[in-house]
Design a protein around this motif. Structure first.
Motif, PDB file in Angstrom:
ATOM      1  N   MET A 134       0.835  -1.198   0.000  1.00 18.18           N
ATOM      2  CA  MET A 134       0.000   0.000   0.000  1.00 18.18           C
ATOM      3  C   MET A 134       0.876   1.257   0.000  1.00 18.18           C
ATOM      4  O   MET A 134       0.646   2.188  -0.789  1.00 18.18           O
ATOM      5  CB  MET A 134      -0.915   0.004   1.219  1.00 18.18           C
ATOM      6  CG  MET A 134      -1.783   1.256   1.334  1.00 18.18           C
ATOM      7  SD  MET A 134      -2.730   1.329   2.882  1.00 18.18           S
ATOM      8  CE  MET A 134      -1.410   1.638   4.071  1.00 18.18           C
ATOM      9  N   TRP A 135       1.908   1.285   0.854  1.00 20.02           N
ATOM     10  CA  TRP A 135       2.785   2.457   0.923  1.00 20.02           C
ATOM     11  C   TRP A 135       3.582   2.629  -0.363  1.00 20.02           C
ATOM     12  O   TRP A 135       3.857   3.755  -0.782  1.00 20.02           O
ATOM     13  CB  TRP A 135       3.732   2.344   2.117  1.00 20.02           C
ATOM     14  CG  TRP A 135       3.050   2.429   3.446  1.00 20.02           C
ATOM     15  CD1 TRP A 135       3.096   1.517   4.454  1.00 20.02           C
ATOM     16  CD2 TRP A 135       2.199   3.488   3.905  1.00 20.02           C
ATOM     17  NE1 TRP A 135       2.322   1.927   5.504  1.00 20.02           N
ATOM     18  CE2 TRP A 135       1.768   3.135   5.202  1.00 20.02           C
ATOM     19  CE3 TRP A 135       1.762   4.681   3.346  1.00 20.02           C
ATOM     20  CZ2 TRP A 135       0.916   3.943   5.945  1.00 20.02           C
ATOM     21  CZ3 TRP A 135       0.902   5.487   4.084  1.00 20.02           C
ATOM     22  CH2 TRP A 135       0.494   5.114   5.363  1.00 20.02           C
ATOM     23  N   ILE A 136       3.958   1.514  -0.981  1.00 22.26           N
ATOM     24  CA  ILE A 136       4.655   1.610  -2.272  1.00 22.26           C
ATOM     25  C   ILE A 136       3.754   2.259  -3.314  1.00 22.26           C
ATOM     26  O   ILE A 136       4.191   3.110  -4.094  1.00 22.26           O
ATOM     27  CB  ILE A 136       5.106   0.207  -2.736  1.00 22.26           C
ATOM     28  CG1 ILE A 136       6.265  -0.287  -1.868  1.00 22.26           C
ATOM     29  CG2 ILE A 136       5.533   0.238  -4.210  1.00 22.26           C
ATOM     30  CD1 ILE A 136       6.712  -1.704  -2.198  1.00 22.26           C
ATOM     31  N   SER A 137       2.484   1.854  -3.337  1.00 24.49           N
ATOM     32  CA  SER A 137       1.557   2.446  -4.309  1.00 24.49           C
ATOM     33  C   SER A 137       1.349   3.934  -4.032  1.00 24.49           C
ATOM     34  O   SER A 137       1.251   4.738  -4.965  1.00 24.49           O
ATOM     35  CB  SER A 137       0.211   1.710  -4.280  1.00 24.49           C
ATOM     36  OG  SER A 137      -0.535   2.015  -3.124  1.00 24.49           O
ATOM     37  N   VAL A 138       1.303   4.307  -2.751  1.00 21.43           N
ATOM     38  CA  VAL A 138       1.179   5.724  -2.386  1.00 21.43           C
ATOM     39  C   VAL A 138       2.418   6.491  -2.833  1.00 21.43           C
ATOM     40  O   VAL A 138       2.321   7.611  -3.369  1.00 21.43           O
ATOM     41  CB  VAL A 138       0.966   5.880  -0.864  1.00 21.43           C
ATOM     42  CG1 VAL A 138       1.061   7.350  -0.457  1.00 21.43           C
ATOM     43  CG2 VAL A 138      -0.377   5.307  -0.448  1.00 21.43           C
ATOM     44  N   ASP A 139       3.587   5.895  -2.610  1.00 17.27           N
ATOM     45  CA  ASP A 139       4.841   6.538  -3.010  1.00 17.27           C
ATOM     46  C   ASP A 139       4.888   6.761  -4.519  1.00 17.27           C
ATOM     47  O   ASP A 139       5.243   7.841  -4.993  1.00 17.27           O
ATOM     48  CB  ASP A 139       6.017   5.657  -2.580  1.00 17.27           C
ATOM     49  CG  ASP A 139       7.345   6.202  -3.061  1.00 17.27           C
ATOM     50  OD1 ASP A 139       7.843   7.164  -2.458  1.00 17.27           O
ATOM     51  OD2 ASP A 139       7.881   5.665  -4.052  1.00 17.27           O
ATOM     52  N   ARG A 140       4.494   5.749  -5.303  1.00 12.71           N
ATOM     53  CA  ARG A 140       4.494   5.883  -6.760  1.00 12.71           C
ATOM     54  C   ARG A 140       3.440   6.887  -7.217  1.00 12.71           C
ATOM     55  O   ARG A 140       3.651   7.618  -8.194  1.00 12.71           O
ATOM     56  CB  ARG A 140       4.243   4.528  -7.420  1.00 12.71           C
ATOM     57  CG  ARG A 140       5.329   3.477  -7.190  1.00 12.71           C
ATOM     58  CD  ARG A 140       6.673   3.920  -7.759  1.00 12.71           C
ATOM     59  NE  ARG A 140       7.434   4.763  -6.845  1.00 12.71           N
ATOM     60  CZ  ARG A 140       8.449   5.536  -7.195  1.00 12.71           C
ATOM     61  NH1 ARG A 140       8.800   5.628  -8.459  1.00 12.71           N
ATOM     62  NH2 ARG A 140       9.082   6.247  -6.298  1.00 12.71           N
ATOM     63  N   TYR A 141       2.302   6.923  -6.533  1.00  5.11           N
ATOM     64  CA  TYR A 141       1.241   7.882  -6.869  1.00  5.11           C
ATOM     65  C   TYR A 141       1.734   9.315  -6.661  1.00  5.11           C
ATOM     66  O   TYR A 141       1.529  10.184  -7.529  1.00  5.11           O
ATOM     67  CB  TYR A 141       0.020   7.607  -6.001  1.00  5.11           C
ATOM     68  CG  TYR A 141      -1.049   8.669  -6.084  1.00  5.11           C
ATOM     69  CD1 TYR A 141      -1.939   8.714  -7.153  1.00  5.11           C
ATOM     70  CD2 TYR A 141      -1.172   9.635  -5.072  1.00  5.11           C
ATOM     71  CE1 TYR A 141      -2.924   9.697  -7.225  1.00  5.11           C
ATOM     72  CE2 TYR A 141      -2.152  10.611  -5.136  1.00  5.11           C
ATOM     73  CZ  TYR A 141      -3.024  10.636  -6.213  1.00  5.11           C
ATOM     74  OH  TYR A 141      -3.997  11.613  -6.272  1.00  5.11           O
ATOM     75  N   LEU A 142       2.392   9.573  -5.530  1.00  2.56           N
ATOM     76  CA  LEU A 142       2.892  10.919  -5.246  1.00  2.56           C
ATOM     77  C   LEU A 142       3.983  11.315  -6.245  1.00  2.56           C
ATOM     78  O   LEU A 142       4.085  12.485  -6.619  1.00  2.56           O
ATOM     79  CB  LEU A 142       3.441  10.975  -3.820  1.00  2.56           C
ATOM     80  CG  LEU A 142       2.399  10.910  -2.703  1.00  2.56           C
ATOM     81  CD1 LEU A 142       3.081  10.825  -1.344  1.00  2.56           C
ATOM     82  CD2 LEU A 142       1.473  12.123  -2.754  1.00  2.56           C
ATOM     83  N   ALA A 143       4.791  10.338  -6.669  1.00  9.62           N
ATOM     84  CA  ALA A 143       5.844  10.637  -7.647  1.00  9.62           C
ATOM     85  C   ALA A 143       5.257  11.104  -8.966  1.00  9.62           C
ATOM     86  O   ALA A 143       5.854  11.925  -9.672  1.00  9.62           O
ATOM     87  CB  ALA A 143       6.707   9.395  -7.868  1.00  9.62           C
ATOM     88  N   VAL A 144       4.055  10.594  -9.319  1.00  2.75           N
ATOM     89  CA  VAL A 144       3.401  10.986 -10.567  1.00  2.75           C
ATOM     90  C   VAL A 144       2.492  12.189 -10.352  1.00  2.75           C
ATOM     91  O   VAL A 144       2.425  13.090 -11.191  1.00  2.75           O
ATOM     92  CB  VAL A 144       2.593   9.791 -11.138  1.00  2.75           C
ATOM     93  CG1 VAL A 144       1.805  10.206 -12.376  1.00  2.75           C
ATOM     94  CG2 VAL A 144       3.530   8.640 -11.476  1.00  2.75           C
ATOM     95  N   ARG A 145       1.793  12.193  -9.227  1.00  5.17           N
ATOM     96  CA  ARG A 145       0.823  13.265  -8.961  1.00  5.17           C
ATOM     97  C   ARG A 145       1.509  14.592  -8.663  1.00  5.17           C
ATOM     98  O   ARG A 145       1.055  15.652  -9.084  1.00  5.17           O
ATOM     99  CB  ARG A 145      -0.059  12.863  -7.772  1.00  5.17           C
ATOM    100  CG  ARG A 145      -1.165  13.866  -7.433  1.00  5.17           C
ATOM    101  CD  ARG A 145      -2.231  13.850  -8.497  1.00  5.17           C
ATOM    102  NE  ARG A 145      -3.314  14.746  -8.176  1.00  5.17           N
ATOM    103  CZ  ARG A 145      -3.317  16.052  -8.416  1.00  5.17           C
ATOM    104  NH1 ARG A 145      -2.254  16.631  -8.964  1.00  5.17           N
ATOM    105  NH2 ARG A 145      -4.361  16.781  -8.117  1.00  5.17           N
ATOM    106  N   LYS A 146       2.642  14.533  -7.948  1.00  5.53           N
ATOM    107  CA  LYS A 146       3.351  15.761  -7.575  1.00  5.53           C
ATOM    108  C   LYS A 146       4.845  15.609  -7.886  1.00  5.53           C
ATOM    109  O   LYS A 146       5.680  15.574  -6.976  1.00  5.53           O
ATOM    110  CB  LYS A 146       3.155  16.056  -6.091  1.00  5.53           C
ATOM    111  CG  LYS A 146       1.699  16.267  -5.695  1.00  5.53           C
ATOM    112  CD  LYS A 146       1.553  16.548  -4.217  1.00  5.53           C
ATOM    113  CE  LYS A 146       0.090  16.775  -3.841  1.00  5.53           C
ATOM    114  NZ  LYS A 146      -0.078  17.066  -2.398  1.00  5.53           N
ATOM    115  N   PRO A 147       5.199  15.497  -9.153  1.00  6.51           N
ATOM    116  CA  PRO A 147       6.607  15.241  -9.505  1.00  6.51           C
ATOM    117  C   PRO A 147       7.553  16.362  -9.100  1.00  6.51           C
ATOM    118  O   PRO A 147       8.725  16.108  -8.839  1.00  6.51           O
ATOM    119  CB  PRO A 147       6.558  15.084 -11.026  1.00  6.51           C
ATOM    120  CG  PRO A 147       5.330  15.816 -11.460  1.00  6.51           C
ATOM    121  CD  PRO A 147       4.345  15.619 -10.350  1.00  6.51           C
TER     122      PRO A 147
END
Length: 322
Positions: free
Chosen positions: A107-120
């Protein structure tokens, strides 16, 4: 007499085969995850925040390979659990706790990847190493506490003489069991589905050439989406759930229909296919993550050449695309 002798020989061969398979799996899990941990610990180059989550997964799977899987080898040979209720309760507790740690970490990995794309543009300030380490500590502590009630009770643990594992008796605390399942699976599954859906949507938009008005954001987004860790992390999540889906579907089928599947091969297979997920990381990471391949090569050079390893790694000019 001949038929009885044949059945006995067949039973011994089946028991020996199971014990050998479990032993091989234990060795593979321990070696692969130790290699991941040692590789990242040895590498002194630039690292991504996601590596801390990968280390957490590797530690959980290493503990599984050291403290859970080996206890199933001898019971597979004899057909009975030989270590007593205390060890049985302990291994059953570890199974659930380490599984919960893995689910939360994904779950935290998916959040980390989401933030990398959502707020690069703000990713490095939002996802710091300290914050990541705090989330991992919280994950391990919360999983250990959430799964401890059955181990503190006085119920006798359940011994599965088909799969040769021990399980905690969650049936006596059904309400808590349902609550725990919701707390572990609910936020994890929702986050994983939402976050990776967003990532794939943005990948599709970028490939289709859909205009993005903020040029700075568009540049940062394109650079971020080129990072192979997005697809690698999704492959890890996919492999985890594909490994455990047969077991989940079998348990759901038995619960809904009220019929217990008696086939020993199926019951043995679905459990150990699930445990096999602890081994896939090394293959997925080596195949899909250039940075890990570099770190692995540096580690191998360090081991082979001792103190000259890092110097030789710098001299040969390791290429991320190798």
């Amino acid at each position: 007499m001949q038929e009885m002798s044949y059945l006995q020989d067949h039973s011994k061969l089946e028991a020996l085969t199971k014990a050998v398979l479990i032993s091989i799996l234990a060795i593979a899990i321990v070696l692969s995850n130790f290699l991941i941990i040692a590789t990242y610990a040895n590498f002194k180059g630039p690292t991504e925040v996601i590596n801390y989550y990968l280390l957490s997964l590797a530690v959980a799977d290493l503990l599984c390979g050291l403290l859970v899987v080996p206890f199933s080898v001898y019971p597979a040979l004899t057909g009975e659990w030989m270590y007593g209720d205390v060890v049985c309760r302990f291994t059953g507790y570890l199974e659930v706790t380490l599984w919960a740690v893995s689910v939360y970490t994904f779950m935290w990995i998916s959040v980390d990847r989401y933030l990398a794309v959502r707020k690069p543009l703000r990713y490095e300030t939002v996802q710091t190493k300290t914050r990541c380490q705090c989330w991992m500590a919280f994950t391990w502590i919360s999983a250990a506490l959430l799964c401890c009630p059955p181990i503190l009770g006085y119920t006798i643990p359940l011994k599965d003489n088909v799969a040769h594992i021990c399980m905690l008796d969650w049936g006596n605390i059904a309400a808590y069991s349902v609550t725990l399942a919701i707390l572990v699976l609910g936020p994890s599954v929702i986050s994983i589905v939402h976050n990776y859906s967003y990532i794939f949507i943005m990948m599709r938009k970028l490939k289709s050439g859909e205009p993005i008005h903020d040029k700075e954001y568009a540049t940062a987004l394109a650079e971020n989406l080129s990072n192979p860790s997005h697809m690698m992390s999704f492959a890890l999540v996919f492999a985890f759930w594909m490994s455990w889906l047969p077991w989940i579907f079998l348990r759901l089928y038995e619960t809904v229909t009220g019929e217990i599947v008696q086939n020993t091969l199926i019951n043995f297979g679905v459990v150990w296919v699930g445990v096999l997920n602890s081994f896939w990381k090394i293959i997925i990471m080596t195949t899909m993550l250039p940075q890990f391949r570099i770190a692995l090569r540096v580690f191998c050079l360090t081991i082979c050449c001792k103190t000259k390893g890092r110097l030789q790694a710098e001299l040969i000019g390791l290429d991320p695309d190798d």
